[in-house]
Scaffold this motif. Structure first.
Motif, PDB file in Angstrom:
ATOM      1  N   TYR A  26      58.386  50.052  40.059  1.00  0.00           N
ATOM      2  CA  TYR A  26      57.639  49.292  39.059  1.00  0.00           C
ATOM      3  C   TYR A  26      56.561  48.419  39.699  1.00  0.00           C
ATOM      4  O   TYR A  26      55.461  48.298  39.182  1.00  0.00           O
ATOM      5  N   LEU A  27      56.832  47.813  40.857  1.00  0.00           N
ATOM      6  CA  LEU A  27      55.872  46.935  41.520  1.00  0.00           C
ATOM      7  C   LEU A  27      54.622  47.683  42.004  1.00  0.00           C
ATOM      8  O   LEU A  27      53.509  47.193  41.779  1.00  0.00           O
ATOM      9  N   PRO A  28      54.727  48.846  42.659  1.00  0.00           N
ATOM     10  CA  PRO A  28      53.495  49.545  43.065  1.00  0.00           C
ATOM     11  C   PRO A  28      52.602  49.917  41.882  1.00  0.00           C
ATOM     12  O   PRO A  28      51.379  49.850  41.986  1.00  0.00           O
ATOM     13  N   GLY A  29      53.217  50.270  40.752  1.00  0.00           N
ATOM     14  CA  GLY A  29      52.424  50.575  39.564  1.00  0.00           C
ATOM     15  C   GLY A  29      51.657  49.359  39.077  1.00  0.00           C
ATOM     16  O   GLY A  29      50.504  49.454  38.681  1.00  0.00           O
ATOM     17  N   HIS A  30      52.305  48.188  39.115  1.00  0.00           N
ATOM     18  CA  HIS A  30      51.635  46.950  38.708  1.00  0.00           C
ATOM     19  C   HIS A  30      50.493  46.597  39.660  1.00  0.00           C
ATOM     20  O   HIS A  30      49.411  46.211  39.215  1.00  0.00           O
ATOM     21  N   LEU A  31      50.734  46.701  40.947  1.00  0.00           N
ATOM     22  CA  LEU A  31      49.695  46.364  41.923  1.00  0.00           C
ATOM     23  C   LEU A  31      48.469  47.237  41.730  1.00  0.00           C
ATOM     24  O   LEU A  31      47.332  46.760  41.731  1.00  0.00           O
ATOM     25  N   HIS A  32      48.682  48.528  41.564  1.00  0.00           N
ATOM     26  CA  HIS A  32      47.571  49.457  41.364  1.00  0.00           C
ATOM     27  C   HIS A  32      46.833  49.141  40.060  1.00  0.00           C
ATOM     28  O   HIS A  32      45.598  49.116  40.022  1.00  0.00           O
ATOM     29  N   ALA A  33      47.566  48.898  38.986  1.00  0.00           N
ATOM     30  CA  ALA A  33      46.945  48.628  37.691  1.00  0.00           C
ATOM     31  C   ALA A  33      46.118  47.348  37.727  1.00  0.00           C
ATOM     32  O   ALA A  33      44.977  47.324  37.254  1.00  0.00           O
ATOM     33  N   PHE A  34      46.671  46.288  38.298  1.00  0.00           N
ATOM     34  CA  PHE A  34      45.927  45.037  38.342  1.00  0.00           C
ATOM     35  C   PHE A  34      44.729  45.125  39.285  1.00  0.00           C
ATOM     36  O   PHE A  34      43.698  44.496  39.042  1.00  0.00           O
ATOM     37  N   TYR A  35      44.827  45.923  40.350  1.00  0.00           N
ATOM     38  CA  TYR A  35      43.679  46.142  41.237  1.00  0.00           C
ATOM     39  C   TYR A  35      42.554  46.830  40.474  1.00  0.00           C
ATOM     40  O   TYR A  35      41.393  46.428  40.558  1.00  0.00           O
ATOM     41  N   LEU A  36      42.883  47.872  39.713  1.00  0.00           N
ATOM     42  CA  LEU A  36      41.863  48.566  38.927  1.00  0.00           C
ATOM     43  C   LEU A  36      41.211  47.641  37.906  1.00  0.00           C
ATOM     44  O   LEU A  36      39.989  47.669  37.725  1.00  0.00           O
ATOM     45  N   GLU A  37      42.011  46.823  37.252  1.00  0.00           N
ATOM     46  CA  GLU A  37      41.460  45.906  36.261  1.00  0.00           C
ATOM     47  C   GLU A  37      40.571  44.854  36.917  1.00  0.00           C
ATOM     48  O   GLU A  37      39.513  44.509  36.393  1.00  0.00           O
ATOM     49  N   TRP A  38      40.971  44.373  38.077  1.00  0.00           N
ATOM     50  CA  TRP A  38      40.152  43.392  38.793  1.00  0.00           C
ATOM     51  C   TRP A  38      38.811  44.008  39.185  1.00  0.00           C
ATOM     52  O   TRP A  38      37.754  43.395  38.989  1.00  0.00           O
ATOM     53  N   VAL A  39      38.835  45.227  39.739  1.00  0.00           N
ATOM     54  CA  VAL A  39      37.587  45.905  40.120  1.00  0.00           C
ATOM     55  C   VAL A  39      36.713  46.121  38.886  1.00  0.00           C
ATOM     56  O   VAL A  39      35.503  45.891  38.919  1.00  0.00           O
ATOM     57  N   TYR A  40      37.324  46.550  37.785  1.00  0.00           N
ATOM     58  CA  TYR A  40      36.570  46.802  36.555  1.00  0.00           C
ATOM     59  C   TYR A  40      35.848  45.544  36.086  1.00  0.00           C
ATOM     60  O   TYR A  40      34.639  45.564  35.829  1.00  0.00           O
ATOM     61  N   TYR A  41      36.566  44.434  35.961  1.00  0.00           N
ATOM     62  CA  TYR A  41      35.953  43.199  35.477  1.00  0.00           C
ATOM     63  C   TYR A  41      34.941  42.634  36.469  1.00  0.00           C
ATOM     64  O   TYR A  41      33.898  42.107  36.079  1.00  0.00           O
ATOM     65  N   GLU A  42      35.233  42.734  37.753  1.00  0.00           N
ATOM     66  CA  GLU A  42      34.310  42.234  38.772  1.00  0.00           C
ATOM     67  C   GLU A  42      32.999  43.027  38.741  1.00  0.00           C
ATOM     68  O   GLU A  42      31.910  42.449  38.758  1.00  0.00           O
ATOM     69  N   ARG A  43      33.097  44.339  38.685  1.00  0.00           N
ATOM     70  CA  ARG A  43      31.894  45.178  38.661  1.00  0.00           C
ATOM     71  C   ARG A  43      31.111  44.994  37.362  1.00  0.00           C
ATOM     72  O   ARG A  43      29.889  45.021  37.366  1.00  0.00           O
ATOM     73  N   LYS A  44      31.820  44.833  36.266  1.00  0.00           N
ATOM     74  CA  LYS A  44      31.143  44.626  34.990  1.00  0.00           C
ATOM     75  C   LYS A  44      30.383  43.305  35.001  1.00  0.00           C
ATOM     76  O   LYS A  44      29.241  43.226  34.541  1.00  0.00           O
ATOM     77  N   GLU A  45      31.002  42.274  35.549  1.00  0.00           N
ATOM     78  CA  GLU A  45      30.335  40.970  35.645  1.00  0.00           C
ATOM     79  C   GLU A  45      29.111  41.053  36.553  1.00  0.00           C
ATOM     80  O   GLU A  45      28.057  40.504  36.232  1.00  0.00           O
ATOM     81  N   GLN A  46      29.238  41.739  37.677  1.00  0.00           N
ATOM     82  CA  GLN A  46      28.104  41.899  38.589  1.00  0.00           C
ATOM     83  C   GLN A  46      26.975  42.680  37.923  1.00  0.00           C
ATOM     84  O   GLN A  46      25.805  42.363  38.095  1.00  0.00           O
ATOM     85  N   SER A  47      27.321  43.708  37.172  1.00  0.00           N
ATOM     86  CA  SER A  47      26.327  44.511  36.480  1.00  0.00           C
ATOM     87  C   SER A  47      25.591  43.694  35.429  1.00  0.00           C
ATOM     88  O   SER A  47      24.373  43.807  35.272  1.00  0.00           O
ATOM     89  N   MET A  48      26.317  42.864  34.698  1.00  0.00           N
ATOM     90  CA  MET A  48      25.688  42.030  33.671  1.00  0.00           C
ATOM     91  C   MET A  48      24.771  40.983  34.291  1.00  0.00           C
ATOM     92  O   MET A  48      23.791  40.559  33.669  1.00  0.00           O
ATOM     93  N   ALA A  49      25.061  40.584  35.520  1.00  0.00           N
ATOM     94  CA  ALA A  49      24.219  39.618  36.225  1.00  0.00           C
ATOM     95  C   ALA A  49      23.008  40.293  36.874  1.00  0.00           C
ATOM     96  O   ALA A  49      22.151  39.623  37.437  1.00  0.00           O
ATOM     97  N   GLY A  50      22.960  41.633  36.817  1.00  0.00           N
ATOM     98  CA  GLY A  50      21.830  42.361  37.377  1.00  0.00           C
ATOM     99  C   GLY A  50      21.983  42.744  38.826  1.00  0.00           C
ATOM    100  O   GLY A  50      21.031  43.175  39.458  1.00  0.00           O
ATOM    101  N   ARG A  51      23.168  42.603  39.370  1.00  0.00           N
ATOM    102  CA  ARG A  51      23.399  42.960  40.768  1.00  0.00           C
ATOM    103  C   ARG A  51      24.150  44.288  40.826  1.00  0.00           C
ATOM    104  O   ARG A  51      25.158  44.471  40.154  1.00  0.00           O
TER     105      ARG A  51
END
Length: 94
Positions: free
Chosen positions: A42-67
């Motif tokens: 259960y823990l590896p699944g959570h780590l992978h899922a939260f990593y993907l969500e973090w990358v998604y939100y981080e990249r989306k924020e960077q894209s909205m800022a024009g970077r």
């Protein structure tokens, strides 16, 4: 995404990690990897899922800022998460 939708995504991921990955990355290699990791523990699944969500939100924020991100995030196979499907950034007219 607003606070409520991000909160609901986190709750979905805590309850069942592949559901959170599906909401962010869609049906693809990342979802398959997360299902396998969740079956293995259960823990590896959570780590992978939260990593993907973090990358998604981080990249989306960077894209909205024009970077634009120079390199793809490691161990992420979805174009939605990598930030290539947020739309194009238009330059100033010449």
């Amino acid at each position: 995404m607003g606070f409520v939708s991000a909160f609901l995504l986190i709750v979905m991921t805590v309850i069942f990690p592949p559901l959170g990955v599906f909401a962010v990355a869609g049906c693809g290699m990342d979802l398959l990897i997360n299902i396998v990791l969740t079956i293995l523990g259960y823990l590896p699944g959570h780590l992978h899922a939260f990593y993907l969500e973090w990358v998604y939100y981080e990249r989306k924020e960077q894209s909205m800022a024009g970077r634009l991100m120079e390199r793809p995030a490691p161990f992420v196979f979805s174009e939605r998460v990598q930030g290539t499907s947020y739309g194009t950034i238009r330059g100033d007219p010449v």
